[in-house]
Scaffold this motif. Structure first.
Motif, PDB file in Angstrom:
ATOM      1  N   LEU A 118       5.863  23.082   2.380  1.00  0.00           N
ATOM      2  CA  LEU A 118       5.316  24.039   1.418  1.00  0.00           C
ATOM      3  C   LEU A 118       3.803  24.196   1.573  1.00  0.00           C
ATOM      4  O   LEU A 118       3.227  25.161   1.068  1.00  0.00           O
ATOM      5  CB  LEU A 118       5.628  23.582  -0.012  1.00  0.00           C
ATOM      6  CG  LEU A 118       7.104  23.626  -0.429  1.00  0.00           C
ATOM      7  CD1 LEU A 118       7.265  23.047  -1.829  1.00  0.00           C
ATOM      8  CD2 LEU A 118       7.650  25.040  -0.369  1.00  0.00           C
ATOM      9  N   LEU A 135       0.847  23.889  -2.954  1.00  0.00           N
ATOM     10  CA  LEU A 135       1.026  25.340  -2.905  1.00  0.00           C
ATOM     11  C   LEU A 135      -0.288  26.090  -3.093  1.00  0.00           C
ATOM     12  O   LEU A 135      -0.487  27.183  -2.550  1.00  0.00           O
ATOM     13  CB  LEU A 135       2.034  25.783  -3.973  1.00  0.00           C
ATOM     14  CG  LEU A 135       3.490  25.420  -3.718  1.00  0.00           C
ATOM     15  CD1 LEU A 135       4.331  25.627  -4.973  1.00  0.00           C
ATOM     16  CD2 LEU A 135       4.064  26.247  -2.569  1.00  0.00           C
ATOM     17  N   CYS A 190       2.582  28.990  -8.595  1.00  0.00           N
ATOM     18  CA  CYS A 190       2.678  27.599  -8.131  1.00  0.00           C
ATOM     19  C   CYS A 190       3.474  26.766  -9.126  1.00  0.00           C
ATOM     20  O   CYS A 190       4.311  25.938  -8.741  1.00  0.00           O
ATOM     21  CB  CYS A 190       1.280  27.000  -7.949  1.00  0.00           C
ATOM     22  SG  CYS A 190       0.307  27.738  -6.625  1.00  0.00           S
ATOM     23  N   SER A 194       7.169  25.038  -8.312  1.00  0.00           N
ATOM     24  CA  SER A 194       7.198  23.570  -8.433  1.00  0.00           C
ATOM     25  C   SER A 194       8.236  23.124  -9.449  1.00  0.00           C
ATOM     26  O   SER A 194       9.017  22.189  -9.194  1.00  0.00           O
ATOM     27  CB  SER A 194       5.814  23.050  -8.837  1.00  0.00           C
ATOM     28  OG  SER A 194       4.841  23.405  -7.886  1.00  0.00           O
ATOM     29  N   LEU A 254       9.468  31.941  -1.420  1.00  0.00           N
ATOM     30  CA  LEU A 254       8.670  31.371  -0.340  1.00  0.00           C
ATOM     31  C   LEU A 254       8.520  32.386   0.797  1.00  0.00           C
ATOM     32  O   LEU A 254       9.398  33.221   1.024  1.00  0.00           O
ATOM     33  CB  LEU A 254       9.324  30.097   0.191  1.00  0.00           C
ATOM     34  CG  LEU A 254       9.553  28.970  -0.819  1.00  0.00           C
ATOM     35  CD1 LEU A 254      10.230  27.778  -0.144  1.00  0.00           C
ATOM     36  CD2 LEU A 254       8.234  28.538  -1.460  1.00  0.00           C
TER      37      LEU A 254
END
Length: 333
Positions: free
Chosen positions: A107, A198, A208, A212, A236
């Motif tokens: 990531l 991130l 972010c 997460s 992503l």
């Protein structure tokens, strides 16, 4: 006649040729970060990664081939920080599993390229603690998952009409209280570290936080495979790995797997020697790996194994001035 301990092969020439071949196709330097199923991402890997990056020098663009079942999330953050210090743009090439802490490292890349066998996983806490239970079949400490522990307690509470004891009274018989405490601490830590990783390439703090939190709590198991399709739906920046590059990376994985074979030498039923390679990092001109080098003795009266004559450590492999393979110790304490 003394029994000679088995030594794993070091396939430096083979992997170096493949790395240079891949670099000519991706137009950037390639870093390989690989751990066996018995290895894990750990703090010492950060120093090993520093050796790799120092050897390469600062790059505008770099590729990262990562294959690992995971490990220490704090070490993952430090690895990402090093990668971003030395490189302006990072692309993660993922042909196989990049799980748990390895997912976090992936990531940290600006882009991900995933092959047909590739997957990420959830990042909820799973750790192998010094006080973790030991698997008697291979004398290794096992990972304990926050998700598994939470589900165990939930099942206990669901059937609480049949008993009135605290569930941890029985759980502590199998899992040390310090392990459970470490899991509780690392759960919130995973989200914080993921957000920070991130933020190296995503400026939107709420995005972010969303990614997460999703990775930490919205999957049914720690090892749930997040494939290319799921990674895209998560938001992503990911695309399909070129088939040719994927094949070459799988070939590197085969060489690393051969290097990391179980190099165990049995002297008798109570004594053996372990020479297994666990973690490998490599770039053009340099290979660094961690190798066990120790004896194991079974204490019958105590029904446990003890290690003896432990010379395990990191090794560096490179070419000398005469273009011959040269190996040395990389001392990390």
């Amino acid at each position: 006649m003394a029994i000679k301990a088995k030594e794993p092969p070091v396939l430096f020439n083979e992997t170096q040729a493949l790395i240079r071949d891949i670099e000519s196709h991706i137009n950037r330097k390639l870093i390989c970060y690989w751990t066996s199923h018995r290895g894990a991402i750990c703090d010492n890997d950060v120093i090993a990664m520093y050796e790799i990056l120092k050897n390469l020098g600062r790059q505008e663009r770099v590729g990262l081939f990562i294959k690992s079942d995971g490990g220490d999330v704090e070490a993952a953050l430090r690895v990402v920080n090093l990668l971003r210090e030395y490189n302006d743009n990072v692309v993660a090439y993922i042909p196989l599993e990049s799980a748990s802490a390895a997912t976090m490292i992936a990531l940290g890349a600006d882009e991900l390229r995933m092959g047909p066998l590739a997957h990420l996983t959830a990042i909820d806490s799973s750790l192998r603690h010094d006080m973790s239970p030991v698997d008697p079949t291979d004398n290794r400490k096992v990972k304990v998952s926050q998700d598994e522990l939470a589900r165990l307690v939930a099942l206990w509470n669901k059937s609480s009409r049949e008993h009135h004891d605290n569930p941890y009274t029985d759980i502590f018989k199998y899992i040390h209280p310090l392990v459970i405490g470490a899991l509780d601490r690392s759960s919130s830590l995973s989200i914080k570290i993921c957000k920070e990783i991130l933020s190296y390439h995503i400026s939107d703090e709420s995005e972010c936080e969303r990614i997460s939190s999703h990775l930490n709590s919205l999957y049914p198991s720690h090892s749930y495979p997040i494939t290319l399709k799921e990674a895209k739906s998560l938001g992503l920046k990911v695309s399909r790995l070129d088939a040719g590059i994927n094949s070459k990376l799988l070939m590197i994985n085969q060489y690393y797997s051969e290097m990391a074979q179980k190099a165990l030498t049995d002297f008798d039923e109570y004594n053996y020697h372990d020479n297994e390679i666990l973690n490998i990092l490599e770039s053009d001109g340099l290979q660094v790996f961690y190798k066990n080098d120790k004896d194991w003795n079974y204490i019958k009266d105590e029904r446990r194994w003890q290690s003896l004559n432990d010379n395990s450590g990191w090794r560096k492999v490179m070419l000398d001035s005469k273009n011959k393979i040269f190996s040395s110790m990389l001392h990390i304490r």
